[in-house]
Motif scaffolding. Structure first.
Motif, PDB file in Angstrom:
ATOM      1  N   PHE A 291       0.903  -1.192  -0.151  1.00 31.37           N
ATOM      2  CA  PHE A 291       0.150   0.209   0.148  1.00 31.37           C
ATOM      3  C   PHE A 291       1.140   1.264  -0.025  1.00 31.37           C
ATOM      4  CE2 PHE A 291      -2.833   3.358   1.660  1.00 31.37           C
ATOM      5  CZ  PHE A 291      -4.185   2.654   1.284  1.00 31.37           C
ATOM      6  N   THR A 292       0.985   1.982  -0.904  1.00 31.89           N
ATOM      7  CA  THR A 292       1.738   2.985  -1.267  1.00 31.89           C
ATOM      8  C   THR A 292       1.194   4.242  -1.655  1.00 31.89           C
ATOM      9  OG1 THR A 292       2.211   2.920  -3.576  1.00 31.89           O
ATOM     10  CG2 THR A 292       3.644   1.336  -2.306  1.00 31.89           C
ATOM     11  N   GLY A 293       1.966   5.415  -1.675  1.00 26.85           N
ATOM     12  CA  GLY A 293       1.276   6.762  -1.954  1.00 26.85           C
ATOM     13  C   GLY A 293       0.314   6.715  -3.296  1.00 26.85           C
ATOM     14  N   PRO A 294       1.094   6.291  -4.371  1.00 24.32           N
ATOM     15  CA  PRO A 294       0.440   6.249  -5.775  1.00 24.32           C
ATOM     16  C   PRO A 294      -0.614   5.210  -6.113  1.00 24.32           C
ATOM     17  CG  PRO A 294       2.574   5.540  -5.992  1.00 24.32           C
ATOM     18  CD  PRO A 294       2.541   5.907  -4.649  1.00 24.32           C
ATOM     19  N   GLY A 295      -0.578   4.145  -5.085  1.00 24.39           N
ATOM     20  CA  GLY A 295      -1.309   2.984  -5.432  1.00 24.39           C
ATOM     21  C   GLY A 295      -1.122   1.634  -4.668  1.00 24.39           C
ATOM     22  N   PHE A 296      -1.983   0.680  -4.923  1.00 24.63           N
ATOM     23  CA  PHE A 296      -1.574  -0.593  -4.315  1.00 24.63           C
ATOM     24  C   PHE A 296      -0.934  -1.388  -5.429  1.00 24.63           C
ATOM     25  CE2 PHE A 296      -3.373  -4.803  -3.247  1.00 24.63           C
ATOM     26  CZ  PHE A 296      -3.117  -4.849  -1.690  1.00 24.63           C
ATOM     27  N   ARG A 297       0.209  -1.956  -4.864  1.00 26.95           N
ATOM     28  CA  ARG A 297       1.249  -2.568  -5.803  1.00 26.95           C
ATOM     29  C   ARG A 297       1.448  -3.920  -5.365  1.00 26.95           C
ATOM     30  NH1 ARG A 297      -0.061   1.103  -8.483  1.00 26.95           N
ATOM     31  NH2 ARG A 297       1.079   2.765  -9.179  1.00 26.95           N
ATOM     32  N   ALA A 298       2.121  -4.813  -6.563  1.00 29.76           N
ATOM     33  CA  ALA A 298       2.487  -6.150  -5.991  1.00 29.76           C
ATOM     34  C   ALA A 298       3.794  -6.095  -5.319  1.00 29.76           C
ATOM     35  CB  ALA A 298       2.629  -6.953  -7.422  1.00 29.76           C
ATOM     36  N   ALA A 299       4.595  -5.049  -5.494  1.00 29.63           N
ATOM     37  CA  ALA A 299       5.843  -5.103  -4.829  1.00 29.63           C
ATOM     38  C   ALA A 299       5.985  -3.773  -4.206  1.00 29.63           C
ATOM     39  CB  ALA A 299       6.822  -5.624  -5.524  1.00 29.63           C
ATOM     40  N   PRO A 300       7.066  -3.543  -3.369  1.00 30.93           N
ATOM     41  CA  PRO A 300       7.349  -2.017  -2.850  1.00 30.93           C
ATOM     42  C   PRO A 300       7.914  -1.258  -4.104  1.00 30.93           C
ATOM     43  CG  PRO A 300       8.172  -3.640  -1.408  1.00 30.93           C
ATOM     44  CD  PRO A 300       7.752  -4.591  -2.462  1.00 30.93           C
ATOM     45  N   VAL A 301       7.707   0.102  -4.034  1.00 28.93           N
ATOM     46  CA  VAL A 301       8.040   1.130  -5.148  1.00 28.93           C
ATOM     47  C   VAL A 301       8.876   2.245  -4.434  1.00 28.93           C
ATOM     48  CG1 VAL A 301       6.080   0.606  -6.455  1.00 28.93           C
ATOM     49  CG2 VAL A 301       6.053   2.300  -4.941  1.00 28.93           C
ATOM     50  N   THR A 302       9.702   2.869  -5.093  1.00 32.42           N
ATOM     51  CA  THR A 302      10.311   4.003  -4.575  1.00 32.42           C
ATOM     52  C   THR A 302       9.487   5.102  -4.305  1.00 32.42           C
ATOM     53  OG1 THR A 302      12.308   3.165  -6.150  1.00 32.42           O
ATOM     54  CG2 THR A 302      12.194   5.458  -5.346  1.00 32.42           C
ATOM     55  N   ARG A 303       9.905   5.743  -2.881  1.00 33.04           N
ATOM     56  CA  ARG A 303       8.973   6.523  -2.265  1.00 33.04           C
ATOM     57  C   ARG A 303       9.931   7.749  -2.275  1.00 33.04           C
ATOM     58  NH1 ARG A 303       8.752   2.129   1.181  1.00 33.04           N
ATOM     59  NH2 ARG A 303       7.171   0.619   0.745  1.00 33.04           N
ATOM     60  N   THR A 304       9.055   9.027  -2.602  1.00 37.58           N
ATOM     61  CA  THR A 304       9.769  10.306  -2.253  1.00 37.58           C
ATOM     62  C   THR A 304       8.798  10.923  -1.379  1.00 37.58           C
ATOM     63  OG1 THR A 304      10.283  10.489  -4.755  1.00 37.58           O
ATOM     64  CG2 THR A 304      10.368  12.563  -3.507  1.00 37.58           C
ATOM     65  N   PRO A 305       9.549  11.310  -0.084  1.00 38.49           N
ATOM     66  CA  PRO A 305       8.740  11.906   0.886  1.00 38.49           C
ATOM     67  C   PRO A 305       8.166  13.478   0.280  1.00 38.49           C
ATOM     68  CG  PRO A 305      10.867  11.422   1.700  1.00 38.49           C
ATOM     69  CD  PRO A 305      10.860  11.138   0.076  1.00 38.49           C
ATOM     70  N   VAL A 306       7.044  13.602   0.800  1.00 43.27           N
ATOM     71  CA  VAL A 306       6.230  14.873   0.319  1.00 43.27           C
ATOM     72  C   VAL A 306       5.573  15.507   1.523  1.00 43.27           C
ATOM     73  CG1 VAL A 306       4.474  15.999  -0.774  1.00 43.27           C
ATOM     74  CG2 VAL A 306       5.642  13.808  -1.942  1.00 43.27           C
ATOM     75  N   VAL A 307       5.589  16.803   1.957  1.00 42.77           N
ATOM     76  CA  VAL A 307       5.052  17.112   3.061  1.00 42.77           C
ATOM     77  C   VAL A 307       3.814  17.689   2.704  1.00 42.77           C
ATOM     78  CG1 VAL A 307       5.448  19.126   5.014  1.00 42.77           C
ATOM     79  CG2 VAL A 307       7.584  17.938   4.008  1.00 42.77           C
ATOM     80  N   PRO A 308       2.641  17.211   3.524  1.00 43.44           N
ATOM     81  CA  PRO A 308       1.230  17.807   3.017  1.00 43.44           C
ATOM     82  C   PRO A 308       1.077  19.090   3.515  1.00 43.44           C
ATOM     83  CG  PRO A 308       1.111  16.227   5.041  1.00 43.44           C
ATOM     84  CD  PRO A 308       2.540  16.164   4.528  1.00 43.44           C
ATOM     85  N   MET A 309       0.464  20.088   2.901  1.00 42.47           N
ATOM     86  CA  MET A 309       0.279  21.216   2.939  1.00 42.47           C
ATOM     87  C   MET A 309      -1.210  21.564   3.761  1.00 42.47           C
ATOM     88  SD  MET A 309       3.090  22.730   1.888  1.00 42.47           S
ATOM     89  CE  MET A 309       2.408  24.414   1.829  1.00 42.47           C
ATOM     90  N   THR A 310      -1.015  22.551   4.962  1.00 43.47           N
ATOM     91  CA  THR A 310      -2.513  22.712   5.501  1.00 43.47           C
ATOM     92  C   THR A 310      -3.195  24.041   4.875  1.00 43.47           C
ATOM     93  OG1 THR A 310      -1.483  21.830   7.715  1.00 43.47           O
ATOM     94  CG2 THR A 310      -3.393  23.307   7.689  1.00 43.47           C
ATOM     95  N   PRO A 311      -4.408  23.857   4.428  1.00 39.36           N
ATOM     96  CA  PRO A 311      -4.952  25.029   3.802  1.00 39.36           C
ATOM     97  C   PRO A 311      -5.019  26.009   4.740  1.00 39.36           C
ATOM     98  CG  PRO A 311      -6.584  23.129   4.199  1.00 39.36           C
ATOM     99  CD  PRO A 311      -5.100  22.809   4.524  1.00 39.36           C
ATOM    100  N   PRO A 312      -5.221  27.552   4.119  1.00 40.28           N
ATOM    101  CA  PRO A 312      -5.224  28.577   5.094  1.00 40.28           C
ATOM    102  C   PRO A 312      -6.741  28.735   5.597  1.00 40.28           C
ATOM    103  CG  PRO A 312      -5.312  29.313   2.642  1.00 40.28           C
ATOM    104  CD  PRO A 312      -4.888  27.837   2.894  1.00 40.28           C
TER     105      PRO A 312
END
Length: 354
Positions: A291-312
């Motif tokens: 279970f990854t950021g872009p989708g559900f995969r059959a094997a782990p994928v490379t991940r890039t950390p992203v900081v979620p933004m809080t709306p004003p």
């Protein structure tokens, strides 16, 4: 009929052992195939579990092999693949290569017993993939209570309008919260939690049996609500879930009664294959998921950390419903058009945050 029976097999398997990842949907067609060539008690037991064929709506693989030297019927000889030698050093790589080629994805190596002269070897493999309609961003989850309290977990966060993806069901295991993460194709993933109030097998089995009939929810295990400043009044759903990956190779004969394989594991007649008595000496499932950021995969994928933004903050007030999977939880990969549960599992070992 076959979809309902396959889902029943998923629930039965889950109730026996809520493994990290398993797929009764991959096993069911194999059992139905074996039933079609069996006779007597083995056939009756198999038909009780898999009475009708099931065509998998995604890419999977199933195989049934015999040893070299076993006389085959003309029909089976025309459809049979390579024969097994009985030497695990030769046969195991053959099965592993077959699984990778059929699924198009890496799966765990098969575990199977050396085949004796009258052996049948059954194997199934499955790889499920889905891209999320709304991707997640990487974050950190810090549970305040429960088995994961005080840990920093690598997690996935998402927020968006609407609460339709969040549902609940009253089950024998107690109230279960279900969150559907919708894929862009035909596969969704349903996350489920009972808030630690029931054993994992009971919760996962209950989720399989109830997800299709669950009702919209704004309260339940893992759910909190708050009124927040916003630009409009449309309710907002926030999801926080640990990132997870799982892979497993299952020996189906360890739960032979669940799969209708008790009688088939002893020498018996399988007239659709051979005139000689045969027995199921090995039956296995190889499966992997992440279970990854872009989708559900059959094997782990490379991940890039992203900081979620809080709306004003805005001038309106909206209802924010947050669902947190911050203690052990289950998941189902579901074929949306048919409600067939393709894969299921239980997450009790989350990934630590870096």
């Amino acid at each position: 009929m076959s979809i309902q029976r396959a889902n029943t097999l998923t629930a039965t398997w889950a109730a026996v052992s809520a493994a990290a990842v398993f797929s009764a949907a991959a096993v069911y067609p194999l059992l139905a195939l074996l039933a079609s060539v069996a006779a007597g008690r083995p056939r009756a037991e198999l038909l009780a579990v898999a009475p009708t064929p099931l065509d998998l709506p995604i890419r999977g693989a199933l195989g049934l092999w015999t040893r070299e030297g076993v006389p085959l019927t003309l029909d089976w000889a025309a459809r049979a693949g390579p024969r097994l030698t009985g030497d695990p050093l030769i046969d195991r790589p053959l099965l592993d290569a077959w699984a990778a080629a059929q699924t198009g994805a890496p799966v765990p190596p098969f575990e199977f017993a050396p085949a004796d002269e009258n052996a049948l070897v059954l194997a199934a493999a499955l790889a499920v993939t889905a891209d999320w309609e709304t991707p997640f961003t990487d974050g950190v989850l810090r549970p305040a209570a429960g088995p994961w309290a005080g840990r920093r977990l690598a997690s996935l966060h998402r927020r968006g309008p609407g609460l339709t993806a969040l549902r609940s069901a009253a089950t024998p295991a107690g109230p279960v919260t279900l969150l559907t993460v919708r894929g862009t194709g035909d596969v969704d993933v349903v996350l489920c939690t009972a808030g630690g109030t029931a054993p994992a097998p009971a919760v996962l089995a209950a989720a399989v049996e109830s997800f299709a009939a669950a009702t919209p929810a704004r309260k339940g295990p893992g759910i909190t609500k708050a009124l927040v400043d916003a630009d409009d009044t449309e309710p907002e759903l926030v999801v926080k879930v640990p990132r997870f990956a799982a892979a497993a190779a299952h020996d189906l004969l360890t739960a032979a009664d669940v799969f209708g394989l008790r009688a088939a594991a002893a020498p018996a007649l399988f007239p659709g294959i051979s005139s000689e008595p045969l027995r199921v000496a090995s039956a296995g499932l190889s499966v992997a998921a992440a279970f990854t950021g872009p989708g559900f995969r059959a094997a782990p994928v490379t991940r890039t950390p992203v900081v979620p933004m809080t709306p004003p903050a805005g001038t309106a007030r909206r209802l924010r419903v947050t669902v947190r999977f911050d203690e052990p939880f289950g998941y189902l990969a579901v074929h949306r058009p048919t409600d067939l549960v393709l894969m299921a599992g239980w997450v009790d070992t989350p990934e630590a945050a870096p």
